[in-house]
Design a protein around this motif. Structure first.
Motif, mmCIF file in Angstrom:
data_model
loop_
_atom_site.group_PDB
_atom_site.id
_atom_site.type_symbol
_atom_site.label_atom_id
_atom_site.label_comp_id
_atom_site.label_asym_id
_atom_site.label_seq_id
_atom_site.Cartn_x
_atom_site.Cartn_y
_atom_site.Cartn_z
ATOM 1 N N ASP A 36 -24.202 40.693 -17.030
ATOM 2 C CA ASP A 36 -22.792 41.012 -17.226
ATOM 3 C C ASP A 36 -22.437 41.377 -18.665
ATOM 4 O OD1 ASP A 36 -21.113 41.171 -15.144
ATOM 5 O OD2 ASP A 36 -20.356 39.118 -15.240
ATOM 6 N N GLY A 37 -23.114 40.760 -19.604
ATOM 7 C CA GLY A 37 -22.751 40.950 -21.014
ATOM 8 C C GLY A 37 -23.484 42.079 -21.699
ATOM 9 N N ASP A 84 -33.876 35.572 -22.379
ATOM 10 C CA ASP A 84 -33.069 34.339 -22.236
ATOM 11 C C ASP A 84 -32.780 34.068 -20.754
ATOM 12 O OD1 ASP A 84 -31.160 32.245 -23.474
ATOM 13 O OD2 ASP A 84 -29.799 33.406 -22.229
ATOM 14 N N ASN A 90 -20.358 38.780 -33.011
ATOM 15 C CA ASN A 90 -19.210 37.907 -32.766
ATOM 16 C C ASN A 90 -19.444 36.523 -33.356
ATOM 17 O OD1 ASN A 90 -16.603 37.822 -31.745
ATOM 18 N ND2 ASN A 90 -17.241 36.876 -29.822
ATOM 19 N N LYS A 138 -12.222 38.430 -10.663
ATOM 20 C CA LYS A 138 -12.504 38.828 -12.038
ATOM 21 C C LYS A 138 -11.983 40.210 -12.354
ATOM 22 C CE LYS A 138 -16.857 36.367 -12.588
ATOM 23 N NZ LYS A 138 -18.176 36.359 -13.189
ATOM 24 N N GLN A 157 -15.572 32.677 -30.140
ATOM 25 C CA GLN A 157 -15.561 33.845 -29.249
ATOM 26 C C GLN A 157 -14.183 34.488 -29.147
ATOM 27 O OE1 GLN A 157 -18.729 35.138 -27.927
ATOM 28 N NE2 GLN A 157 -18.887 33.894 -29.761
ATOM 29 N N GLU A 210 -26.224 38.137 -14.211
ATOM 30 C CA GLU A 210 -26.545 37.577 -15.528
ATOM 31 C C GLU A 210 -26.606 38.657 -16.610
ATOM 32 O OE1 GLU A 210 -26.729 34.310 -16.386
ATOM 33 O OE2 GLU A 210 -26.006 33.897 -14.369
ATOM 34 N N GLN A 253 -31.428 30.717 -27.828
ATOM 35 C CA GLN A 253 -30.389 31.096 -26.875
ATOM 36 C C GLN A 253 -29.763 32.429 -27.252
ATOM 37 O OE1 GLN A 253 -27.656 28.275 -25.470
ATOM 38 N NE2 GLN A 253 -28.796 26.522 -26.218
ATOM 39 N N ALA A 254 -29.533 33.265 -26.239
ATOM 40 C CA ALA A 254 -28.981 34.599 -26.485
ATOM 41 C C ALA A 254 -27.527 34.504 -26.943
ATOM 42 C CB ALA A 254 -29.083 35.439 -25.217
ATOM 43 N N MET A 255 -27.215 35.207 -28.008
ATOM 44 C CA MET A 255 -25.840 35.240 -28.516
ATOM 45 C C MET A 255 -25.556 36.633 -29.056
ATOM 46 S SD MET A 255 -25.569 31.540 -30.358
ATOM 47 C CE MET A 255 -25.954 30.066 -29.378
ATOM 48 N N LYS A 256 -24.265 36.952 -29.145
ATOM 49 C CA LYS A 256 -23.874 38.264 -29.666
ATOM 50 C C LYS A 256 -23.658 38.148 -31.167
ATOM 51 C CE LYS A 256 -21.745 39.679 -25.319
ATOM 52 N NZ LYS A 256 -20.497 39.759 -24.567
ATOM 53 N N GLY A 282 -16.915 34.678 -18.710
ATOM 54 C CA GLY A 282 -17.500 35.752 -19.515
ATOM 55 C C GLY A 282 -18.905 36.111 -19.084
ATOM 56 N N ASP A 283 -19.821 36.155 -20.044
ATOM 57 C CA ASP A 283 -21.212 36.476 -19.764
ATOM 58 C C ASP A 283 -22.100 35.438 -20.436
ATOM 59 O OD1 ASP A 283 -21.787 37.312 -22.565
ATOM 60 O OD2 ASP A 283 -20.332 38.863 -22.089
ATOM 61 N N ARG A 284 -23.423 35.548 -20.231
ATOM 62 C CA ARG A 284 -24.285 34.450 -20.687
ATOM 63 C C ARG A 284 -24.252 34.250 -22.204
ATOM 64 N NH1 ARG A 284 -28.303 33.753 -18.021
ATOM 65 N NH2 ARG A 284 -29.609 32.846 -19.627
ATOM 66 N N MET A 285 -24.059 35.306 -22.967
ATOM 67 C CA MET A 285 -24.003 35.137 -24.419
ATOM 68 C C MET A 285 -22.705 34.441 -24.831
ATOM 69 S SD MET A 285 -25.860 37.886 -23.493
ATOM 70 C CE MET A 285 -25.342 39.556 -23.815
ATOM 71 N N VAL A 286 -21.611 34.820 -24.182
ATOM 72 C CA VAL A 286 -20.326 34.160 -24.456
ATOM 73 C C VAL A 286 -20.421 32.682 -24.067
ATOM 74 C CG1 VAL A 286 -17.904 34.032 -23.708
ATOM 75 C CG2 VAL A 286 -18.917 36.246 -24.274
ATOM 76 N N ARG A 287 -21.070 32.410 -22.944
ATOM 77 C CA ARG A 287 -21.177 31.009 -22.490
ATOM 78 C C ARG A 287 -22.055 30.168 -23.422
ATOM 79 N NH1 ARG A 287 -21.358 33.744 -17.466
ATOM 80 N NH2 ARG A 287 -23.607 33.545 -17.198
ATOM 81 N N ASN A 288 -23.003 30.806 -24.106
ATOM 82 C CA ASN A 288 -23.840 30.061 -25.047
ATOM 83 C C ASN A 288 -23.080 29.677 -26.308
ATOM 84 O OD1 ASN A 288 -26.167 29.884 -23.545
ATOM 85 N ND2 ASN A 288 -27.038 31.797 -24.319
ATOM 86 N N MET A 289 -21.966 30.335 -26.574
ATOM 87 C CA MET A 289 -21.186 30.074 -27.800
ATOM 88 C C MET A 289 -19.863 29.377 -27.495
ATOM 89 S SD MET A 289 -22.503 31.191 -30.679
ATOM 90 C CE MET A 289 -21.245 31.732 -31.830
ATOM 91 N N ARG A 336 -14.190 40.332 -17.365
ATOM 92 C CA ARG A 336 -14.630 39.113 -16.673
ATOM 93 C C ARG A 336 -13.592 37.990 -16.740
ATOM 94 N NH1 ARG A 336 -18.516 42.629 -18.830
ATOM 95 N NH2 ARG A 336 -18.967 41.196 -20.499
#
Ligand SMILES: Cc1cc2nc3c(=O)[nH]c(=O)nc-3n(C[C@H](O)[C@H](O)[C@H](O)COP(=O)(O)OP(=O)(O)OC[C@H]3O[C@@H](n4cnc5c(N)ncnc54)[C@H](O)[C@@H]3O)c2cc1C
Ligand code: FES
Ligand code: FES
Lengths: 156, 266
Positions: A132-133, A114, A62, B177, B32, A130, A56-59, B99-106, B182
């Motif tokens: 957005d980030g 992802d 952070n 938003k 996050q 999608e 899963q994609a994550m930053k 947020g965005d997909r990475m934020v939502r995954n965490m 966001r």
């Protein structure tokens, strides 16, 4: 205080003695020397540091390295085939001029892979929403969207 | 970021006892918000207790009475859950818009509700759907939970374990938003509950999520967009910042409420 952190990175075991406050991106770039994962903002806004944790994609800017303890990490260095053949997403970015300076590209590619795992056939609006980030300061996104659409065709 | 000790909790009870053992210990959920606060040195816990391994804080259960989400439910899990999409689509959609997909995954529901950011989305769902917050020590009604900016009814050492959302007759959430972050500039959740009563919960506009009694009354009389179209919320006390002035936010509340009613009827 340091702690031992260990995880699988691009299919291989990786471990290091790190301070507990070490960010995952710092572990990847400085302990493992995998500098394809970029730091654009360091504030979870730009997505240049996007990697996959258990798919899963994550930053990675952070989260702590310790949060990935025991997990399986994939970075941009880990997606091409063993013989060097580019991943279809990388190839699509290459063919469609989906990058200019390339700074955002590793994060874009990891995020887009992802995305396609969840939306195998996304329309343009879905791709833009999608993404957005992930910020790009060069391309105006147009060719990035095109690249992801092209990759969706070959990856389906 | 200042140095700290990293700990992992195996259950909610384990987390509670670890939290009690150190005065300056803090919980880590999706991180996050927490990691960013620590980087900025706004938070400097002595110990950081990671909840990711606490199995009893996970899981989504849906039954006739409602949907119960474990505190560690990630936004992406809630958004993608076929059960939530079916039983409580408003919640799946709200989680999918964070947020965005990475934020939502965490990011997690428990972290978002405990943090109570004035522009966060989940507080609107908790208050608007009349949910109940369950913690390691008690159950707290939504109306008693959100006290002020970043302030909740949670006592030191108290951990959110799950939140239960009753199934409404109809509901929708509309979010204007902030195009950069966001987060909600203004988000309005409108719900007609099973007993026919109506709740209108507004996030992003004030220091803390709040209900609009005048809109609720009008919608109980007639659940139509027209019923709220001319109800204005006073701008006094609403947020004013570089993104929007208070009167603009006040205006957006009416617009978003109207759209939420339309969406709830669709
Ligand atoms: C780029 C970006 C965009 C975002 N956009 C949005 C958005 O549009 N809408 C929105 O609502 N949010 C948004 N967020 C915030 C996001 O939803 C966070 O996930 C959320 O605010 C915090 O949840 P977390 O799980 O990450 O908690 P953490 O950051 O780990 O914790 C937050 C706080 O809650 C406490 N805590 C955590 N779990 C519990 C628990 N179970 N019981 C008691 N206390 C607990 C922690 O100790 C900490 O003080 C955004 C974040 C980022 C980085
Ligand atoms: S460096 Fe992680 S989001 Fe920008
Ligand atoms: S190609 Fe330069 S930032 Fe995206």
């Amino acid at each position: 205080m340091t702690v031992k952190v260990s995880m699988t990175v691009n299919g291989k075991p990786a471990a290091a003695e790190v301070e507990e406050r070490t960010l995952l991106v710092t572990f990847i770039r400085e302990s493992l020397r995998l500098t394809g994962t970029h730091v654009g903002c360091d504030t979870a806004q730009c997505g240049a540091c996007t990697i996959h944790v258990n798919g899963q994609a994550m930053k990675s800017c952070n989260m702590l390295a310790m949060q990935a303890e025991g997990k399986s990490i994939t970075t941009i260095e880990g997606i091409a085939a063993a013989d060097g053949t580019l991943h279809p997403m990388q190839e699509a970015f290459r063919q469609n001029h989906g990058l200019q300076c390339g700074f955002c590209t590793p994060g874009m590619v990891m995020s887009a892979i992802d995305m396609l795992n969840h939306y195998p056939d996304p329309d343009e609006a879905t791709i833009r929403a999608e993404l957005d980030g992930n910020l790009c300061r060069c391309t105006g996104y147009h060719n990035i969207v095109k690249s992801i659409q092209a990759a969706a065709k070959t990856m389906r | 970021m200042y140095a700290f000790r990293y700990q992992t909790a195996s259950s909610a009870a384990d987390a509670a006892s670890r939290l009690a053992a150190h005065e300056d210990a803090k919980l880590l959920a999706g991180g996050q918000t927490m990691i960013a606060s620590m980087k900025l040195r706004l938070a400097s816990p002595s110990d950081l207790i990671d909840l990711a391994g606490a199995a009893d804080l996970r899981g989504i259960t849906v039954d006739a009475r409602g949907v119960t989400l474990g505190a560690m439910s990630r936004h992406a899990e809630v958004a993608r859950s076929a059960e939530v999409q079916k039983a409580l689509p408003v919640l799946a959609k709200l989680a999918g818009g964070i947020g965005d997909r990475m934020v939502r995954n965490m990011g997690t529901m428990g972290g978002s509700v405990a943090n109570n950011d004035p522009a966060a989305d989940y507080p609107a769902a908790v208050l608007g759907l009349n949910a109940t917050v369950t913690t390691t020590t008690r159950s707290i009604a939504a109306d008693d939970f959100f006290l002020g900016m970043y302030e909740t009814a949670l006592q030191p050492g108290e951990i959110i374990t799950s939140i239960s959302f009753p199934i409404p007759k109809r509901a929708a959430y509309m979010k204007f938003k902030n195009p950069a972050s966001r987060y909600a500039m203004v988000g309005v959740l409108v719900a007609q509950l099973a007993d026919g009563s109506v709740r209108v919960a507004v996030t992003g506009a004030g220091p803390v999520v709040f209900r609009v009694a005048a809109m609720e009354k009008a919608l109980e009389a007639s659940f139509t967009p027209a019923a709220v179209a001319s109800i204005k919320v006073p701008a006094d006390g609403l947020n004013a910042d570089i993104h929007a002035q208070a009167d603009y936010r006040a205006h957006l509340i009416t617009v978003m409420a109207k759209r939420a009613v339309e969406a709830a009827l669709a």
